[in-house]
Design an enzyme around this catalytic site. Structure first.
Site, PDB file in Angstrom:
ATOM      1  N   ASP A 227       0.810  -1.220   0.000  1.00 53.25           N
ATOM      2  CA  ASP A 227       0.000   0.000   0.000  1.00 53.25           C
ATOM      3  C   ASP A 227       0.841   1.267   0.000  1.00 53.25           C
ATOM      4  OD1 ASP A 227      -2.433  -1.387  -0.002  1.00 53.25           O
ATOM      5  OD2 ASP A 227      -2.407  -1.589   2.180  1.00 53.25           O
ATOM      6  N   ASP A 256      14.556  -2.351   3.173  1.00 55.73           N
ATOM      7  CA  ASP A 256      15.887  -1.732   3.179  1.00 55.73           C
ATOM      8  C   ASP A 256      16.114  -0.915   1.910  1.00 55.73           C
ATOM      9  OD1 ASP A 256      16.251  -3.143   5.548  1.00 55.73           O
ATOM     10  OD2 ASP A 256      17.217  -4.828   4.528  1.00 55.73           O
ATOM     11  N   ALA A 286      12.269  -3.821  -6.059  1.00 58.83           N
ATOM     12  CA  ALA A 286      13.019  -4.843  -5.323  1.00 58.83           C
ATOM     13  C   ALA A 286      12.220  -6.112  -5.088  1.00 58.83           C
ATOM     14  CB  ALA A 286      13.491  -4.272  -3.990  1.00 58.83           C
ATOM     15  N   LYS A 289      12.160  -9.368  -7.816  1.00 61.40           N
ATOM     16  CA  LYS A 289      13.259 -10.293  -8.075  1.00 61.40           C
ATOM     17  C   LYS A 289      13.612 -11.013  -6.782  1.00 61.40           C
ATOM     18  CE  LYS A 289      15.351  -7.357 -11.668  1.00 61.40           C
ATOM     19  NZ  LYS A 289      16.575  -6.603 -12.055  1.00 61.40           N
TER      20      LYS A 289
END
EC number: 2.7.1.15
Length: 305
Positions: A227, A256, A286, A289
């Site tokens: 969200d 991160d 991110a 993958k």
């Protein structure tokens, strides 16, 4: 150092040992998983690698062991473009994270701190030159809290912006919270800090942000997974930032990547909400993958819209 840093990360570096499972075992139960995959990780290492891959000038203060994992982690950070002047070697094991990834891409993690537990305030003092040259200093809680506080003080004394990601959640002193600009938490971490038992969201994120600001940070970012995120500052301004809709492969390290992108854009002068708009796109890239650092986009990559 003659050249300043956009971001200096003070934090953990781990080897991520990852196994895919169809479902997580119940107590006393054994399930079969995929082949073991080993990835460079740790909240600090991930943030440093992500910011460097995005084109930032990035340094790290951390400790690795004198084992094979330590050599592997040093090589991965160097390949990402992170300056390693203060990546220190400790006799003994490096930090390790044991990660199971389910079919929906969500993960469960157990961390063995190893060398991360030995990063101390003296290491911060020795790295003061690097810290003082940074625009933003990014901190997390996979290293001892006294070390985190020492780094926050050093950064604030030098005029750097302090970003604290309360991961994993742990009690922190009010002095540390007062230096944060912003404090970055997910909903479970926010609930922990606010004493909402069980780590469950008990109220709307905007209300949680207001309650967090009352604890003392100068600004707050709450990450909301798929969200997006919410930003809030002492002026009362609250901004909800929607995330792009993408297919989720593996959420490991996505938070991160978000924090790294946020720090980099803050270092380059973006307002908090502008930085968060960019960060949610990096986080969305991110999750598409497998792995953590291997999934992070580079500056030239096209990000999801």
């Amino acid at each position: 150092m003659s050249e300043g840093f956009d971001v200096v990360v003070v934090g953990s570096v781990n080897a991520d040992l990852v196994v895919g499972v169809e479902r997580r075992p119940a107590p006393g139960e054994t399930v079969l998983g995929s082949d073991l995959a080993v990835h460079p990780g740790g909240v600090g290492g991930n943030q440093a690698a992500a910011a460097a891959r995005l084109g930032g000038r990035v340094g790290i203060l951390a400790r690795v062991g004198d084992d094979g994992h330590g050599e592997f982690l040093r090589g991965a950070l160097a390949d990402a473009g992170v300056r390693l002047d203060h990546l220190l070697v400790t006799p003994g094991p490096s930090g390790v994270a044991l990660i199971t990834v389910g079919p929906d891409g969500d993960n469960s993690i157990i961390v063995s701190p190893g060398a991360n537990a030995r990063l101390g305030p003296d290491d911060v003092a020795a790295a003061r030159g690097m810290i003082s040259s940074a625009a933003v200093v990014s901190l997390q809680l996979e290293t001892p809290v006294p070390t985190v506080l020492a780094a926050a003080r050093a950064a604030a004394d030098a005029g750097a912006r302090v970003v604290l990601n309360l991961s994993p959640p742990a009690p922190v002193p009010d002095e540390l919270l007062a230096l944060c600009d912003p404090l970055v938490v997910n909903e479970h971490e926010a609930a922990f800090l606010l004493g909402r038992g069980g780590g469950e969201r008990l109220e709307a994120p905007s209300a949680m942000a207001g309650a967090l600001l009352e604890r003392g940070p100068r600004s707050v970012v709450i990450t909301l997974g798929g969200d997006g995120a919410l930003t809030a500052d002492a002026s009362g301004a609250v901004t909800v930032v929607a995330a792009p809709k993408v297919e989720v492969v593996d959420t490991t390290g996505a938070g991160d990547a978000f924090t790294a992108a946020l720090c980099l854009r803050l270092a380059r002068g973006d307002a908090l909400d502008e930085a968060a708009h960019y960060a949610v796109r990096v986080g969305a890239a991110a999750v598409g993958k497998p792995g953590a650092q291997s999934s992070y986009p580079r500056a030239e990559d096209e990000l999801p819209l």
